[in-house]
Write an enzyme that holds these catalytic residues in place. Structure first.
Site: not given
Ligand SMILES: NC(=O)C1=CN([C@@H]2O[C@H](COP(=O)(O)OP(=O)(O)OC[C@H]3O[C@@H](n4cnc5c(N)ncnc54)[C@H](OP(=O)(O)O)[C@@H]3O)[C@@H](O)[C@H]2O)C=CC1
Ligand SMILES: O=C(O)C1=N[C@H](C(=O)O)C[C@H](O)C1
Length: 246
Positions: A8, A10, A13, A77-78, A102-103, A132-133, A136
């Site tokens: 992920g 690009s 996160m 990822t959640t 980790a969530p 959140h933004h 999401k």
């Molecule tokens: N645990 C924590 O602290 C946090 C958790 N999160 C969680 O992280 C996740 C991602 O958030 P965020 O970065 O904002 O989301 P984005 O949509 O910005 O990024 C997700 C990325 O994953 C890629 N992707 C999708 N499917 C696949 C796959 N099968 N294999 C590889 N890559 C894939 C997408 O690429 P493409 O567009 O090419 O499909 C995209 O680049 C969410 O579930 C969010 O809730 C977010 C922030 C903090």
């Molecule tokens: O999608 C997000 O941005 C975030 N996802 C995680 C969640 O679902 O708890 C962590 C954080 O809140 C940011």
């Protein structure tokens, strides 16, 4: 030198993880994969650990592929439920590998969840508001689900019953979701990154526990801590609380 693959890469996160890992003297990014890329020993470029931030729809499948490719995984990822945890735990143990899911990796958010658990037995009412933004894709947030479950466990252990609520009519769902009996509300607002408030109430008093991630750099210390420690924790670890010594 720890070799790190970012799945992920690009995404919002993933971009922050690539930058944070690249800035560390003891680790390097050896692979960046996105949707459409296949996870295999070859595509992972000799990684020791993969960091996975993709989508709830693809995360478990990615983790099984990482384990099959012989790589430990740090997952943010959640969307995980108990059945998915059990499948990954079994796979990791069978493969002799390590997975940490980790969530939330932000230190403040992890502490807020712990503070909420400590406070919960002392209050009649408890509600969780996550903010959140609007890009999401899942609601409520993984953090809010974990927070509500922690509060519910603490209330249950203290012998508390249901939160007081005289609502008889709510045709529009204004009282939010219920996670293990705890009301959870989700706000999506342009300008926000990730925030959460835990509201705890008693007659004549309120305690508010609030955590704000203003920027995704807030998650990086927890992610890097997990990357450095995951391989010394066989099987499945959920949350970074134990890694932080909480
Ligand atoms: N645990 C924590 O602290 C946090 C958790 N999160 C969680 O992280 C996740 C991602 O958030 P965020 O970065 O904002 O989301 P984005 O949509 O910005 O990024 C997700 C990325 O994953 C890629 N992707 C999708 N499917 C696949 C796959 N099968 N294999 C590889 N890559 C894939 C997408 O690429 P493409 O567009 O090419 O499909 C995209 O680049 C969410 O579930 C969010 O809730 C977010 C922030 C903090
Ligand atoms: O999608 C997000 O941005 C975030 N996802 C995680 C969640 O679902 O708890 C962590 C954080 O809140 C940011």
């Amino acid at each position: 030198m720890k070799r790190v693959a970012v799945i992920g890469a690009s995404g919002r996160m993933g971009t922050a993880v690539v930058k944070a890992v690249g800035a560390c003297a003891d680790m390097e990014v050896v692979a960046r994969l996105n949707g459409g890329d296949t996870i295999s020993r070859e595509s992972l470029g000799g990684a020791d650990v993969a960091v996975e931030f993709t989508s709830p729809a693809s995360s478990e499948r990615n983790v099984h592929a990482l384990l099959d490719a012989g790589v430990d995984a740090v997952v943010g990822t959640t969307g995980w439920d108990d059945d998915a945890y059990a499948r990954v735990r079994a796979h990791a143990e069978e493969a002799g590998r390590s997975v940490l899911i980790a969530p939330n990796f932000a230190i403040g958010a992890v502490l807020a969840m712990r503070f909420a658990q400590i406070a919960a037995p002392f209050f009649e009412s408890a509600e969780v508001v996550e903010m959140h933004h609007p890009d999401k894709v899942d609601a409520p947030s993984g953090t809010a689900i974990a927070t509500a479950r922690g509060i519910a466990r603490a209330r249950g252990a203290a012998g508390l019953g249901d939160v007081p609520d005289a609502t008889e009519s709510d045709p529009h769902g204004a009282r939010g979701a219920r996670i293990d009996g705890v009301p959870v509300h989700a706000v999506r607002l342009r300008g926000l990154t990730a925030s959460e408030e835990v509201l705890l109430g008693n007659p004549g008093e309120q305690l508010v526990i609030r955590t704000d991630s203003f920027d995704r750099v807030s998650f990086m210390p927890g992610v890097l801590l997990a990357v450095r420690s995951v391989s010394s924790r066989p099987g499945l670890t959920v949350g970074i609380e134990s890694v932080m010594g909480l």
